[in-house]
Motif scaffolding. Structure first.
Motif, PDB file in Angstrom:
ATOM      1  N   ASN A 112      39.666  28.846  39.279  1.00  0.00           N
ATOM      2  CA  ASN A 112      38.336  28.455  39.754  1.00  0.00           C
ATOM      3  C   ASN A 112      37.262  29.322  39.096  1.00  0.00           C
ATOM      4  N   HIS A 114      33.299  30.923  40.053  1.00  0.00           N
ATOM      5  CA  HIS A 114      32.268  31.089  41.086  1.00  0.00           C
ATOM      6  C   HIS A 114      31.134  31.962  40.545  1.00  0.00           C
ATOM      7  N   SER A 115      29.927  31.740  41.073  1.00  0.00           N
ATOM      8  CA  SER A 115      28.813  32.651  40.814  1.00  0.00           C
ATOM      9  C   SER A 115      28.914  33.817  41.778  1.00  0.00           C
ATOM     10  N   ASN A 116      28.647  35.014  41.282  1.00  0.00           N
ATOM     11  CA  ASN A 116      28.669  36.225  42.115  1.00  0.00           C
ATOM     12  C   ASN A 116      27.255  36.780  42.230  1.00  0.00           C
ATOM     13  N   HIS A 118      26.656  39.253  44.699  1.00  0.00           N
ATOM     14  CA  HIS A 118      26.747  40.407  45.607  1.00  0.00           C
ATOM     15  C   HIS A 118      25.998  41.629  45.085  1.00  0.00           C
ATOM     16  N   THR A 166      33.681  37.018  46.385  1.00  0.00           N
ATOM     17  CA  THR A 166      34.307  35.850  45.746  1.00  0.00           C
ATOM     18  C   THR A 166      35.823  36.034  45.600  1.00  0.00           C
ATOM     19  N   ASP A 167      36.326  37.286  45.551  1.00  0.00           N
ATOM     20  CA  ASP A 167      37.782  37.473  45.587  1.00  0.00           C
ATOM     21  C   ASP A 167      38.321  37.011  46.939  1.00  0.00           C
ATOM     22  N   LEU A 169      37.077  34.633  48.689  1.00  0.00           N
ATOM     23  CA  LEU A 169      37.045  33.172  48.594  1.00  0.00           C
ATOM     24  C   LEU A 169      38.256  32.663  47.797  1.00  0.00           C
ATOM     25  N   ILE A 170      38.535  33.292  46.670  1.00  0.00           N
ATOM     26  CA  ILE A 170      39.671  32.894  45.827  1.00  0.00           C
ATOM     27  C   ILE A 170      40.983  33.026  46.605  1.00  0.00           C
TER      28      ILE A 170
END
Ligand code: ZN
Length: 181
Positions: A112, A114-116, A118, A166-167, A169-170
């Protein structure tokens, strides 16, 4: 999409001066965008996200995580890093994984993207690759001081704190797809 994260303001302006003429950069709002524009020469300074790459190694339905010891100290992440300006993203993922785990890998497909947001000072686009095969002896290196395989229960039970949202989320997505427990 959270536009508060996307628009520029004084806290996430990483540069103050124009690389073209040395004039002061100011924030210019256009429709939905905010850009840095030089007050003196009018040059637009494009501030784009950097590319982060990560590689997912799964064994016995557990995912490999590394404990960080430089930035985000004592927090864990899927082995990752930045693509260098001249570097192919797949080569970058292979290099970063080698630096952090000592393993040589062959990548499969992209799991996947994703935009990060944070870190307001460094927005990134993260690409998570699946690993097809790996070779060598696993040993933590670079900014990682411990490596281990974790299920989602292990992450909860052992109070594993992840460095990047996002980790998280993954890991949820890996679980939803039945790839990890
Ligand atoms: Zn200028």
């Amino acid at each position: 999409m959270n536009t508060e994260n996307i628009l520029l303001d004084e806290k996430n302006m990483r540069y103050n001066f124009c690389p073209n003429c040395g004039g002061k950069l100011s924030i210019k709002e256009t429709n939905s965008l905010s850009q840095l524009k030089c007050i003196d020469c009018g040059n637009i300074f494009y501030q784009n996200p950097a590319v982060g790459v990560a590689a997912i190694l799964i064994k016995d339905k557990k995912v490999l995580l590394g404990r960080r010891n430089i930035s985000y100290s004592n927090m864990w992440c899927i082995p990752c890093g930045y693509a260098e300006y001249y570097e192919d993203v797949r080569e970058a993922a292979i290099r970063e994984f080698k630096e952090e785990t000592n393993l040589d890998i062959k990548l499969r497909d992209v799991f996947n993207i994703h935009s990060n947001f944070h870190n307001p000072a460094q927005h990134t686009v993260g690409i998570w690759f699946m690993i097809e095969e790996y070779y060598g002896n696993m040993k933590p290196g670079d900014d990682i001081d411990e490596l281990g395989f974790f299920s989602t229960e292990d992450i909860k039970d052992k109070n594993i704190e992840l460095a990047f949202p996002t980790d998280n989320l993954i890991i949820l997505e890996l679980r939803e797809k039945g790839l990890i427990d």
